[in-house]
Design an enzyme around this catalytic site. Structure first.
Site, PDB file in Angstrom:
ATOM      1  N   HIS A   1      -7.635 -52.278  27.848  1.00 49.37           N
ATOM      2  CA  HIS A   1      -8.433 -52.988  28.779  1.00 49.37           C
ATOM      3  C   HIS A   1      -8.118 -52.987  29.958  1.00 49.37           C
ATOM      4  O   HIS A   1      -9.001 -52.790  31.110  1.00 49.37           O
ATOM      5  CB  HIS A   1      -8.983 -54.347  28.183  1.00 49.37           C
ATOM      6  CG  HIS A   1      -9.459 -54.225  26.771  1.00 49.37           C
ATOM      7  ND1 HIS A   1      -8.911 -54.898  25.693  1.00 49.37           N
ATOM      8  CD2 HIS A   1     -10.724 -53.768  26.301  1.00 49.37           C
ATOM      9  CE1 HIS A   1      -9.449 -54.833  24.438  1.00 49.37           C
ATOM     10  NE2 HIS A   1     -10.550 -54.257  24.952  1.00 49.37           N
TER      11      HIS A   1
ATOM     12  N   MET B   1     -15.083 -56.354  24.442  1.00 53.50           N
ATOM     13  CA  MET B   1     -15.188 -57.539  23.389  1.00 53.50           C
ATOM     14  C   MET B   1     -14.193 -58.515  23.210  1.00 53.50           C
ATOM     15  O   MET B   1     -13.889 -59.088  22.310  1.00 53.50           O
ATOM     16  CB  MET B   1     -15.609 -56.880  22.213  1.00 53.50           C
ATOM     17  CG  MET B   1     -16.792 -56.070  22.270  1.00 53.50           C
ATOM     18  SD  MET B   1     -17.820 -55.648  20.899  1.00 53.50           S
ATOM     19  CE  MET B   1     -16.559 -54.830  19.677  1.00 53.50           C
TER      20      MET B   1
HETATM   21  P1  AMP Z   1     -13.645 -52.993  23.287  1.00 53.58           P
HETATM   22  O1  AMP Z   1     -13.273 -54.413  23.514  1.00 53.58           O
HETATM   23  O2  AMP Z   1     -13.142 -52.429  21.947  1.00 53.58           O
HETATM   24  O3  AMP Z   1     -15.200 -52.851  23.147  1.00 53.58           O
HETATM   25  O4  AMP Z   1     -13.124 -52.082  24.254  1.00 53.58           O
HETATM   26  C1  AMP Z   1     -13.795 -52.058  25.641  1.00 53.58           C
HETATM   27  C2  AMP Z   1     -13.417 -50.877  26.412  1.00 53.58           C
HETATM   28  O5  AMP Z   1     -12.113 -50.687  26.490  1.00 53.58           O
HETATM   29  C3  AMP Z   1     -14.121 -49.765  26.080  1.00 53.58           C
HETATM   30  O6  AMP Z   1     -14.690 -48.986  26.867  1.00 53.58           O
HETATM   31  C4  AMP Z   1     -12.917 -49.007  25.249  1.00 53.58           C
HETATM   32  O7  AMP Z   1     -13.045 -47.633  25.014  1.00 53.58           O
HETATM   33  C5  AMP Z   1     -11.922 -49.536  25.900  1.00 53.58           C
HETATM   34  N1  AMP Z   1     -10.436 -49.226  25.100  1.00 53.58           N
HETATM   35  C6  AMP Z   1     -10.156 -49.986  24.072  1.00 53.58           C
HETATM   36  N2  AMP Z   1      -8.988 -49.595  23.846  1.00 53.58           N
HETATM   37  C7  AMP Z   1      -8.538 -48.668  24.634  1.00 53.58           C
HETATM   38  C8  AMP Z   1      -7.331 -47.912  24.814  1.00 53.58           C
HETATM   39  N3  AMP Z   1      -6.338 -48.001  23.967  1.00 53.58           N
HETATM   40  N4  AMP Z   1      -7.340 -47.224  26.147  1.00 53.58           N
HETATM   41  C9  AMP Z   1      -8.212 -47.047  26.862  1.00 53.58           C
HETATM   42  N5  AMP Z   1      -9.315 -47.754  26.502  1.00 53.58           N
HETATM   43  C10 AMP Z   1      -9.708 -48.433  25.925  1.00 53.58           C
END
Ligand code: AMP
Length: 283
Positions: free
Chosen positions: A35, A28
């Protein structure tokens, strides 16, 4: 780095190039090292990596949270470019591209649909499943990468792919943390420096649970954590759960599971943060 804003432009590119393998990393935006770790893994394992940035409205159960969600595409592009070693394209679709027709499809994933995030954010996983189903249909990736930071989401996506009989391989990636222990999150951008410092308590209490697993009763661990967070006067605990890492069903006694994960959700100054830590996995 190529950037596609429409489904047809992305699909034309994919058809023309006929890549041997496609790794998909849905995000997102407001990208951070968490990410980028997914992007790096996808690049290692695929001929092409497709990263999407789409703030998915259907997974927000609170309109205010959707409005306040951090957005910074120009900075995201710079960050993405800084880790590119192979073919990476960015998919930046509009809501209209992803949802040409309004849908409120409901999904059911057994216990995963009933606990923790599902309970506290009604409809959240319907939105997650809806957008992932749509992305899989558009991109048809070989592998898709998800962070263990959103442990329940990863479990839901695995269940979704099973239900859809999809051949995509779901790859879970470890949580990336700041030096302080705070799990990286786009939502951290909404915290002040002092709130960020306070938020390291989340990691602290998870470490406490890990250190005392099987040595202290679950009840006492929970009580200690509730007290520790209450003493800050600034962290509101939404839930702290010990659950089986496969079913996500709550664990009452240590013998209930051989794969135990601690899950936490808190609010700090109007920002909701989640984290988790595997306490033991005896498999
Ligand atoms: P988001 O943009 O928050 O929807 O996250 C996109 C992807 O990045 C999702 O699969 C999250 O689980 C992963 N993600 C977000 N924060 C972290 C983190 N600190 N460590 C590993 N993966 C992450």
């Amino acid at each position: 780095m190529l950037i596609f804003e429409t489904v047809s432009a992305l699909q034309n590119y994919l058809t023309k190039n006929n890549f041997l393998s496609i790794g998909f990393v849905p995000t997102m935006g407001a990208l951070h090292q968490g990410h980028l770790s997914l992007i790096e893994k996808a690049q290692h394992e695929n001929e092409l990596t497709v990263c999407s940035i789409f703030v998915n409205p259907t997974q927000f159960n609170k309109q205010e949270d959707l409005i306040k969600y951090p957005r910074n595409v120009p900075n995201d592009v710079v960050l993405l470019k800084s880790v590119i070693t192979k073919n990476v394209v960015l998919f930046l679709p509009s809501v209209q591209e992803i949802y040409p027709k309004k849908s409120n499809k409901k999904y059911y994933f057994n216990s995963l649909s009933e606990v923790m995030e599902a309970q506290h954010r009604p409809g959240h996983f319907d939105g997650v499943a809806m957008v992932i189903e749509r992305f899989l249909e558009i991109i048809n990736p070989t592998n898709a990468y998800f962070g263990e930071k959103d442990f329940q989401q990863l479990a839901v996506v695995r269940a979704l792919v099973n239900q859809l009989n999809s051949a995509v391989k779901i790859v879970g990636c470890p949580i990336v943390r700041a030096q302080s222990g705070l799990a990286m999150s786009s939502r951290n951008e909404r915290l002040s420096e002092s709130q960020k410092e306070l938020a390291t308590k989340i990691f602290e209490v998870l470490c406490f649970a890990k250190q005392h697993a099987k040595k202290m009763s679950i009840k006492n661990i929970k009580q200690h954590i509730i007290k520790t967070l209450a003493a800050t006067n600034s962290i509101t605990l939404e839930y702290f759960e010990l659950a089986d890492g496969n079913t996500l069903k709550s664990i009452i006694n240590w013998e209930d599971s051989s794969y135990c994960v601690a899950f936490i959700a808190v609010h700090i100054g109007g920002v909701r943060l989640i984290d988790n830590m595997t306490l033991f996995n005896d498999f």
